[in-house]
Design a protein around this motif. Structure first.
Motif, short mmCIF file in Angstrom:
data_model
loop_
_atom_site.label_atom_id
_atom_site.label_comp_id
_atom_site.label_asym_id
_atom_site.label_seq_id
_atom_site.Cartn_x
_atom_site.Cartn_y
_atom_site.Cartn_z
N ASN A 176 60.76 45.87 -21.56
CA ASN A 176 60.13 45.95 -20.27
C ASN A 176 61.08 46.06 -18.64
OD1 ASN A 176 58.02 46.24 -19.01
ND2 ASN A 176 56.98 44.15 -19.57
N TYR A 177 61.16 47.10 -18.08
CA TYR A 177 61.60 46.31 -16.92
C TYR A 177 61.57 47.23 -16.26
CZ TYR A 177 65.53 46.68 -13.46
OH TYR A 177 65.97 47.24 -12.54
N ARG A 178 61.23 46.85 -14.81
CA ARG A 178 60.39 47.37 -13.67
C ARG A 178 61.49 47.31 -12.74
NH1 ARG A 178 54.70 43.54 -11.42
NH2 ARG A 178 54.68 45.44 -9.44
N GLU A 179 61.19 47.73 -12.58
CA GLU A 179 61.69 47.79 -11.04
C GLU A 179 61.17 47.78 -9.76
OE1 GLU A 179 63.53 52.34 -10.04
OE2 GLU A 179 62.13 52.93 -11.60
N GLY A 180 62.12 47.19 -9.04
CA GLY A 180 61.63 45.82 -7.71
C GLY A 180 61.53 47.20 -5.91
N TRP A 181 62.78 46.58 -5.50
CA TRP A 181 62.91 47.69 -4.46
C TRP A 181 64.51 47.42 -3.95
CZ3 TRP A 181 60.84 42.33 -5.01
CH2 TRP A 181 61.19 41.19 -5.69
N LEU A 182 64.24 48.39 -2.95
CA LEU A 182 66.43 48.00 -2.45
C LEU A 182 66.20 47.91 -1.18
CD1 LEU A 182 65.89 51.66 -2.15
CD2 LEU A 182 66.06 50.96 -4.29
N THR A 183 67.07 46.78 -1.29
CA THR A 183 67.95 46.04 -0.07
C THR A 183 68.16 46.42 1.44
OG1 THR A 183 70.21 45.63 -0.33
CG2 THR A 183 68.43 44.35 -1.08
N SER A 184 68.11 46.09 2.15
CA SER A 184 68.36 46.93 3.32
C SER A 184 69.57 47.02 3.63
CB SER A 184 67.74 45.79 4.78
OG SER A 184 68.00 44.62 5.01
N ARG A 185 69.71 47.64 4.42
CA ARG A 185 71.50 48.12 4.82
C ARG A 185 72.27 47.00 5.26
NH1 ARG A 185 72.32 53.57 5.11
NH2 ARG A 185 70.41 54.63 5.25
N SER A 186 71.74 46.20 6.38
CA SER A 186 72.73 44.72 6.43
C SER A 186 72.49 43.76 5.71
CB SER A 186 72.58 44.86 7.73
OG SER A 186 71.32 44.46 8.29
N VAL B 179 66.42 45.49 -6.27
CA VAL B 179 66.27 44.14 -7.37
C VAL B 179 65.55 44.72 -7.99
CG1 VAL B 179 65.10 42.01 -7.31
CG2 VAL B 179 66.38 42.70 -5.94
N GLY B 180 65.25 44.35 -9.75
CA GLY B 180 64.76 44.78 -10.94
C GLY B 180 64.04 43.15 -11.47
N ARG B 181 62.89 43.11 -12.75
CA ARG B 181 62.47 42.04 -13.21
C ARG B 181 63.00 42.71 -14.66
NH1 ARG B 181 57.33 40.30 -12.41
NH2 ARG B 181 56.71 42.15 -13.54
N GLY C 234 57.87 33.66 -24.23
CA GLY C 234 59.00 34.97 -23.16
C GLY C 234 59.20 34.38 -22.07
N THR C 235 60.39 35.24 -21.04
CA THR C 235 60.99 34.85 -20.19
C THR C 235 61.08 36.12 -19.37
OG1 THR C 235 62.37 33.02 -19.12
CG2 THR C 235 63.19 35.03 -20.31
N SER C 236 61.52 35.92 -17.89
CA SER C 236 62.15 36.91 -17.04
C SER C 236 62.97 36.97 -16.50
CB SER C 236 60.55 37.32 -16.31
OG SER C 236 59.25 37.70 -16.61
N LEU C 237 63.36 37.64 -16.32
CA LEU C 237 65.67 37.31 -15.92
C LEU C 237 65.21 38.57 -14.61
CD1 LEU C 237 67.46 38.42 -18.69
CD2 LEU C 237 66.17 36.13 -17.82
N VAL C 238 65.43 37.90 -13.44
CA VAL C 238 66.18 38.46 -12.15
C VAL C 238 66.59 39.50 -12.46
CG1 VAL C 238 66.63 38.47 -10.09
CG2 VAL C 238 65.18 37.22 -10.78
N VAL C 239 67.08 40.64 -11.64
CA VAL C 239 68.22 41.83 -12.25
C VAL C 239 68.67 42.41 -10.96
CG1 VAL C 239 69.21 44.39 -12.78
CG2 VAL C 239 66.95 42.89 -14.06
#
Length: 431
Positions: free
Chosen positions: A293-303, A311-313, A322-327
């Motif tokens: 089970n993978y979930r997309e998060g967001w894009l980081t800013s250019r700077s 970033v994802g989870r 269970g547990t969650s891992l930051v990607v």
């Protein structure tokens, strides 16, 4: 018991001809499906439907033959998208209930057969599992510009989960309920990655007992019958891969590979966030393989991204177990002839905290030194090279866009909106 059948080899493409010729070993340069599955005096083993349950013999269903047609995925009539991950032994397959179905959910021919198999596959004792229905999985492949007439054998499966879900289909995009099945493909190493048709023949013989037929089954299937689903983690098909991949093996091997990878690079060269969004989508498929089970998060800013582009989870287990891992993801669109160095990867690794993992997606290749450092230091980072990126995009194009790679890529950019933000990566755990 006389042995008369052939062998179905995983990854082999078979000619499934309308002539239904059972006597020619090969047709049009491919093994003949009807020759391999010929059972004297028995009905043909057809793949006309997506889910093909063989007729019961003395109360025992010999097998269910499943065929996925990727070229139909995403259409009004077939809105679902089957997932075949042969390397990690996982298939996610959708049932045959449609928006036009008049029977209750679970009562259509295909779903009824798979739910019957699911009950067998959840048997709690060897005596309950000995007659369990084998699933033989195929998917249609294109040859000479045609979608029909060729099938690839994908392996022998056991249903781990069956669940209902809501889908939309038809011209009016009407919602309807269907079943989806998570299927474990079992290891066939002892049989040189193939299944003997003699086993199916034995299960079609009313004079053969369940135990006698089991003697012809693959070793892993026999072990599953003895041990049950708790043994599936070690019986699941896994394709071993070298820890370090030579640079030449990461490069395009054909002119078509080179042309398509060059096209991807040129399409995104100078479009940082667009490539990051594409990389995030590819990473989601790779990390979500095998039923994860993978979930997309967001894009980081250019700077100030500090070596992180998206970033994802990743969810492992569930509830208290269970547990969650930051990607943290890094996307690098550079010339396919380039090499990603150990120093570039180290920038991502430096951002990782305990319990986080990294993923690096590029159009280039990784130097052997960079891979060596990852192995030696046991860095928790996934590397997706240019060719692996292209392979995943091709799978996406095959499954959803009729092998149209540009249409697949443009869809990722036009239909998938990802936020660009300054948020801290750990905030993904709060969503």
């Amino acid at each position: 018991m006389a042995t008369v059948g052939g062998f179905l080899r995983v990854g082999e493409v078979y000619r499934y001809a309308s002539s239904r010729d059972q006597h020619s070993p090969t047709l049009d340069g491919c093994p003949n499906y009807y020759y391999v599955t010929h059972s004297p005096g028995k009905k043909l083993a057809l793949l006309e439907a997506g889910i093909n349950g063989m007729a019961e013999v003395a109360g025992r269903r010999p097998a269910i033959l499943i065929r996925s047609s990727p070229w139909k995925a995403g259409t009004e009539d077939t809105p679902w998208h089957d997932v075949f991950d042969l390397d990690h032994g996982h298939v996610r397959y959708f049932g045959d209930h449609k928006v036009t179905s008049t029977k209750p959910v679970g009562r259509t021919t295909g779903n009824a057969a798979l739910l019957e198999a699911f009950v067998d596959h959840q048997g709690r004792t060897p005596e309950a599992r000995v007659a369990a229905i084998p699933l033989l999985l195929f998917r249609s492949v294109s040859r000479n510009g045609k979608n029909k007439g060729h099938v690839e054998f994908c392996g022998l499966g056991i249903i781990e989960r069956a669940e209902r879900l809501v889908q939309r289909g038809g011209g009016e995009h009407t919602s309807f309920v269907n079943y989806v099945y998570d299927i474990a493909l079992i290891d066939l190493c002892e049989e040189e990655d193939q299944v003997s048709w003699d086993w199916v023949d034995a299960r079609r013989d009313e004079n053969v007992t369940d135990q006698e037929a089991l003697a012809l089954a693959p070793r892993a299937w026999q072990e599953w019958v003895r041990r049950g689903n708790s043994a599936l983690p070690r019986l699941r098909r896994q394709v071993a891969r070298a820890k370090i991949v030579k640079v030449r093996d990461q490069r395009p091997q054909t002119s078509i590979d080179k042309a398509e990878l060059d096209w991807v690079y040129k399409r995104f060269d100078g479009h940082k966030h667009a490539f990051e969004a594409l990389a995030s989508a590819v990473a989601a498929r790779v990390l979500g393989a095998g039923g994860q089970n993978y979930r997309e998060g967001w894009l980081t800013s250019r700077s100030g991204d500090g070596g992180t582009d998206f970033v994802g989870r990743l969810e492992i287990g569930s509830g208290l177990a269970g547990t969650s891992l930051v990607v943290l993801g890094q996307a690098k669109c550079v010339k396919p002839t380039s090499l990603i160095s150990a120093e570039q990867i180290a920038r991502v690794v430096a951002r990782l905290r305990r319990g986080w993992i990294g993923v690096y997606v590029t159009t280039a290749a990784y130097s052997e030194k960079a891979q060596q450092e990852i192995v030696e230091d046991q860095y928790p980072i996934v590397l997706i090279s240019g060719m692996e990126l292209l392979r995943e995009l091709r799978r996406m194009a095959r499954d959803d866009f009729g092998d149209d790679l540009p249409a697949c890529v443009e869809h990722q950019l036009s239909e998938r909106e990802m936020a660009v933000t300054h948020r801290r990566p750990e905030e993904i755990l709060l969503q």
